[in-house]
Design a protein around this motif. Structure first.
Motif, PDB file in Angstrom:
ATOM      1  N   UNK A  38       0.836  -1.202   0.000  1.00  0.00           N
ATOM      2  CA  UNK A  38       0.000   0.000   0.000  1.00  0.00           C
ATOM      3  C   UNK A  38       0.872   1.253   0.000  1.00  0.00           C
ATOM      4  N   UNK A  39       0.651   2.110  -0.992  1.00  0.00           N
ATOM      5  CA  UNK A  39       1.369   3.389  -1.058  1.00  0.00           C
ATOM      6  C   UNK A  39       0.413   4.551  -0.843  1.00  0.00           C
ATOM      7  N   UNK A  40      -0.762   4.254  -0.276  1.00  0.00           N
ATOM      8  CA  UNK A  40      -1.792   5.276  -0.075  1.00  0.00           C
ATOM      9  C   UNK A  40      -2.132   5.949  -1.406  1.00  0.00           C
ATOM     10  N   UNK A  41      -1.917   5.234  -2.497  1.00  0.00           N
ATOM     11  CA  UNK A  41      -2.116   5.662  -3.889  1.00  0.00           C
ATOM     12  C   UNK A  41      -1.160   6.770  -4.334  1.00  0.00           C
ATOM     13  N   UNK A  42      -0.184   7.101  -3.499  1.00  0.00           N
ATOM     14  CA  UNK A  42       0.848   8.055  -3.907  1.00  0.00           C
ATOM     15  C   UNK A  42       1.561   7.471  -5.128  1.00  0.00           C
ATOM     16  N   UNK A  43       1.763   8.307  -6.123  1.00  0.00           N
ATOM     17  CA  UNK A  43       2.385   7.876  -7.367  1.00  0.00           C
ATOM     18  C   UNK A  43       1.373   7.586  -8.457  1.00  0.00           C
ATOM     19  N   UNK A  44       0.095   7.458  -8.069  1.00  0.00           N
ATOM     20  CA  UNK A  44      -0.946   7.117  -9.033  1.00  0.00           C
ATOM     21  C   UNK A  44      -2.134   8.067  -8.995  1.00  0.00           C
ATOM     22  N   UNK A  70       6.692   6.645   1.355  1.00  0.00           N
ATOM     23  CA  UNK A  70       5.842   6.082   0.311  1.00  0.00           C
ATOM     24  C   UNK A  70       6.530   6.133  -1.045  1.00  0.00           C
ATOM     25  N   UNK A  71       7.249   7.210  -1.325  1.00  0.00           N
ATOM     26  CA  UNK A  71       7.994   7.301  -2.584  1.00  0.00           C
ATOM     27  C   UNK A  71       9.093   6.245  -2.627  1.00  0.00           C
ATOM     28  N   UNK A  72       9.760   6.011  -1.503  1.00  0.00           N
ATOM     29  CA  UNK A  72      10.792   4.971  -1.456  1.00  0.00           C
ATOM     30  C   UNK A  72      10.183   3.595  -1.710  1.00  0.00           C
ATOM     31  N   UNK A  73       8.995   3.350  -1.165  1.00  0.00           N
ATOM     32  CA  UNK A  73       8.309   2.082  -1.394  1.00  0.00           C
ATOM     33  C   UNK A  73       7.981   1.933  -2.883  1.00  0.00           C
ATOM     34  N   UNK A  74       7.513   3.006  -3.503  1.00  0.00           N
ATOM     35  CA  UNK A  74       7.216   2.984  -4.939  1.00  0.00           C
ATOM     36  C   UNK A  74       8.452   2.623  -5.757  1.00  0.00           C
ATOM     37  N   UNK A  78       8.521  -0.565  -8.112  1.00  0.00           N
ATOM     38  CA  UNK A  78       8.551  -0.292  -9.550  1.00  0.00           C
ATOM     39  C   UNK A  78       9.905   0.305  -9.935  1.00  0.00           C
ATOM     40  N   UNK A  79      10.968  -0.496  -9.923  1.00  0.00           N
ATOM     41  CA  UNK A  79      12.316   0.041 -10.159  1.00  0.00           C
ATOM     42  C   UNK A  79      12.523   0.647 -11.544  1.00  0.00           C
ATOM     43  N   UNK A  80      11.707   0.263 -12.520  1.00  0.00           N
ATOM     44  CA  UNK A  80      11.877   0.774 -13.876  1.00  0.00           C
ATOM     45  C   UNK A  80      11.054   2.036 -14.158  1.00  0.00           C
ATOM     46  N   UNK A  81      10.248   2.455 -13.191  1.00  0.00           N
ATOM     47  CA  UNK A  81       9.395   3.622 -13.392  1.00  0.00           C
ATOM     48  C   UNK A  81      10.039   4.856 -12.751  1.00  0.00           C
ATOM     49  N   UNK A  82       9.897   5.998 -13.407  1.00  0.00           N
ATOM     50  CA  UNK A  82      10.481   7.246 -12.909  1.00  0.00           C
ATOM     51  C   UNK A  82       9.482   7.967 -12.005  1.00  0.00           C
ATOM     52  N   UNK A  83       9.802   8.047 -10.735  1.00  0.00           N
ATOM     53  CA  UNK A  83       8.961   8.755  -9.774  1.00  0.00           C
ATOM     54  C   UNK A  83       9.614  10.057  -9.311  1.00  0.00           C
ATOM     55  N   UNK A  84      10.524  10.569 -10.112  1.00  0.00           N
ATOM     56  CA  UNK A  84      11.134  11.854  -9.773  1.00  0.00           C
ATOM     57  C   UNK A  84      10.185  12.968 -10.220  1.00  0.00           C
ATOM     58  N   UNK A  85      10.391  14.137  -9.700  1.00  0.00           N
ATOM     59  CA  UNK A  85       9.514  15.255 -10.065  1.00  0.00           C
ATOM     60  C   UNK A  85       8.182  15.165  -9.362  1.00  0.00           C
TER      61      UNK A  85
END
Length: 92
Positions: A38-44, A70-74, A78-85
């Motif tokens: 669960x990432x509390x939907x952060x990132x989506x 939560x960003x670290x969990x993401x 999902x190591x191939x997805x860019x969650x920067x910015x």
């Protein structure tokens, strides 16, 4: 921690269908949320989809995690997805 499903759950499955991390599954007597997914939907999304779609209001946030955690969990999930910015988040 993460969101948690209470005994008020009617086991309709609407929450599981909306979870972007597939963190929700059927338990013995009701649906349950895997806190490690669960990432509390952060990132989506800007709000938790499970809680917003639950017709029984059986889902609540218990011991919320920090946005950084939560960003670290993401990034781990999902190591191939860019969650920067800027990413969708209820923190925004």
């Amino acid at each position: 921690m993460s969101y948690k499903i209470s005994d008020a759950c009617a086991s309709c499955g609407s929450c599981a269908a909306e979870c972007p991390n597939q963190a929700i599954s059927e338990g013995d007597s009701q649906y349950q949320i895997d806190p490690s997914k669960c990432t509390e939907c952060v990132g989506f999304f800007n709000e938790a989809q499970c809680a917003s779609t639950c017709p029984c209001e059986a889902i609540s946030l218990e011991n919320p995690e920090t946005e950084e955690a939560l960003k670290n969990k993401l990034k781990t999930m999902y190591p191939d997805k860019d969650f920067s910015g800027k990413i969708p988040s209820h923190f925004a």
